[in-house]
Design an enzyme around this catalytic site. Structure first.
Site, PDB file in Angstrom:
ATOM      1  N   HIS A  37       0.826  -1.208   0.000  1.00  0.00           N
ATOM      2  CA  HIS A  37       0.000   0.000   0.000  1.00  0.00           C
ATOM      3  C   HIS A  37       0.862   1.262   0.000  1.00  0.00           C
ATOM      4  O   HIS A  37       0.583   2.219  -0.713  1.00  0.00           O
ATOM      5  CB  HIS A  37      -0.953   0.006   1.196  1.00  0.00           C
ATOM      6  CG  HIS A  37      -2.231  -0.717   0.927  1.00  0.00           C
ATOM      7  ND1 HIS A  37      -2.329  -2.081   0.979  1.00  0.00           N
ATOM      8  CD2 HIS A  37      -3.463  -0.254   0.576  1.00  0.00           C
ATOM      9  CE1 HIS A  37      -3.572  -2.433   0.686  1.00  0.00           C
ATOM     10  NE2 HIS A  37      -4.279  -1.349   0.433  1.00  0.00           N
ATOM     11  N   LYS A 102      -9.663  -7.761   8.401  1.00  0.00           N
ATOM     12  CA  LYS A 102     -10.327  -8.005   9.682  1.00  0.00           C
ATOM     13  C   LYS A 102     -10.216  -6.748  10.530  1.00  0.00           C
ATOM     14  O   LYS A 102      -9.242  -6.009  10.434  1.00  0.00           O
ATOM     15  CB  LYS A 102      -9.715  -9.199  10.412  1.00  0.00           C
ATOM     16  CG  LYS A 102      -8.283  -8.958  10.884  1.00  0.00           C
ATOM     17  CD  LYS A 102      -7.787 -10.081  11.752  1.00  0.00           C
ATOM     18  CE  LYS A 102      -6.293 -10.024  11.981  1.00  0.00           C
ATOM     19  NZ  LYS A 102      -5.866  -9.230  13.133  1.00  0.00           N
TER      20      LYS A 102
END
Lengths: 176, 280
Positions: A37, A102
């Site tokens: 990222h 999550k």
């Protein structure tokens, strides 16, 4: 409710997903976690092209353990999504439609989900052996030097996930 | 003096690394089973069932239980009558980690510098805590620590006036903040007392205690039981999706402290609370 969906994911499908739905995803998804990222973010700052086409696609926040011989992948469960919160809104604005991870998301990410008619799924953290069974192929397609953090293209079949934040911004974690 | 060669230590550490990432200890398996039996939330029960299935697949097919095979944390008790031969004990342990993580298809999750962040590609260095003890043996405990839950851990420098109520509040607050991020049902290691670093170490060590075993100190045991009940009433539940199993266990260790202080550390571990001990 159990729902079976395919990638690339369309607006019509997204409109039909509600927080709390169990989904089974089939098709191609891409992995990216912290380091990938960061690198994509820098690529965009330099006005360069991203290594993956985000449009209508899903990113899985996951860095697998190495595959044993003859297997597509090792253990392959989700990592904590909030570390990607800094980067996710921009990727959503560029066409990303789904994220699998999550844990909680920031307000900025939830706003970007609503703005772009996207969706946030959770898969079960710590169930990497079980989840690996739904991954049929895995190929590193960018940032090979990042090892477990490289971007991988995965072919998944009925990969199980739960809709946590739907396109309206309804958040399953807030509903329990 | 009993002599122990470093090669033996390396070999044992290597096997421990591979074993601990594929098989949970009996006490943890029991905790999963009890949670499954007691869970009343439909979604919570479903998730606990899948987590048990995950453990089975991991063991049968040799796929790590979790892809985050952790940073290798060791507690090593070295008998003062042991003479290490053939090299250096720390190097021997790190070599065991290197071989175990490379040959055991475990994920390499360690970067050599926290800012520059270059992967060491063999999961070293390990984090090793030594104690010198009586006797002529070496006892090695390995507890690989995943960082989803490590990141949700907390340390508080409370005031003596905060007392046990302050400690309870600190524990509950850490669990609430962690929520789904720490992969519940969690195990909590809590250290109370000592200094800043000592209470953190107590908390880490508390995670290696068998789930279901309590402190020998009566008030600490009562605190463990009370906190587990309170945590399990928060309705965070398996995977943070609701249910009565938010934690498997609360393990608390205490130590003497300063007249001015009440340090409390809460080290959170996910449901994959891996630990293994071998004596050489």
């Amino acid at each position: 409710m159990d729902k079976y969906i395919e990638t690339p994911i369309t607006d019509e499908v997204i409109n039909n997903l509600k927080a709390g739905d169990f989904v089974f995803i089939t098709g191609t998804i891409y992995t990216a976690r912290d380091a990938a990222h960061k690198r994509m973010y820098e690529t965009l700052r330099n006005q360069e092209k991203l290594p993956i086409d985000l449009k209508n696609n899903i990113i899985y926040y996951m860095g697998p353990s190495p595959a044993r011989e003859g297997r597509p992948i090792g253990s392959a469960g989700p990592t904590t999504s909030s570390r990607m919160d800094k980067y996710a809104p921009e990727l959503l604005d560029l066409g990303l439609k789904g994220m699998i991870g999550k844990g909680k998301r920031s307000k900025e990410v939830i706003d970007a989900i609503k703005r772009n008619n996207a969706v946030y799924f959770a898969s079960i953290g710590g169930a990497g052996a079980l989840l690996s069974k739904s991954i049929k192929e895995s190929k590193v397609i960018a940032y090979d030097d990042l090892g477990a953090e490289a971007i991988r293209e995965l072919k998944v079949e009925n990969f199980p996930a739960i809709v946590v934040i739907d396109h309206d911004g309804t958040n399953l974690y807030e509903q329990r | 003096m009993r002599e122990i060669n470093v090669d033996k230590i390396t070999e044992i550490v290597k096997e421990m690394c591979i074993n601990v990432n594929h098989f949970l200890s009996e006490d943890m398996r029991e905790a999963y089973k009890n949670a499954y039996d007691s869970e009343t939330s439909e979604i919570g029960k479903k998730i606990l069932g899948q987590l048990q299935e995950n453990l089975e697949i991991a063991g049968e097919e040799m796929i790590p239980i979790c892809q985050d095979t952790g940073m290798a944390v060791f507690f090593v008790n070295v008998g003062q009558e042991v003479h290490i031969t053939g090299g250096n004990l720390t190097d021997a342990i790190n070599e065991g980690v290197r071989q175990g993580y490379v040959e055991g298809y475990l994920r390499k999750s360690v970067v050599s510098d926290p800012i520059i962040r270059k992967n060491t590609n063999d999961n070293t260095p390990a984090i090793i805590h030594y104690d010198i003890v009586e006797g002529d043996k070496i006892e090695i405990t390995l507890a690989p620590k995943g960082f989803g839950s490590e990141n949700m851990s907390k340390i508080y420098m409370l005031k003596p006036a905060d007392g046990i109520e302050g400690v309870k509040e600190a524990i509950l607050s850490a669990v609430k903040d962690a929520g789904p991020n720490a992969c519940p049902p969690m195990v909590l290691g809590v250290g109370i007392g000592g200094t800043f670093e000592k209470c953190a170490l107590l908390a880490k060590k508390a995670l290696t205690r068998k789930a279901g075993e309590h402190s020998q100190t009566e008030y600490v045991k009562e605190l463990e039981i009370e906190m587990l009940e309170k945590i399990n009433r928060l309705n965070i539940g398996p995977a943070g999706l609701g249910g009565k199993n938010t934690a498997f266990a609360v393990n608390i260790e205490t130590y003497a402290t300063h007249i001015a202080g009440l340090p409390v550390a809460i080290n959170i571990c996910c449901h994959v609370n891996r630990h293994i001990t071998k004596e050489i």
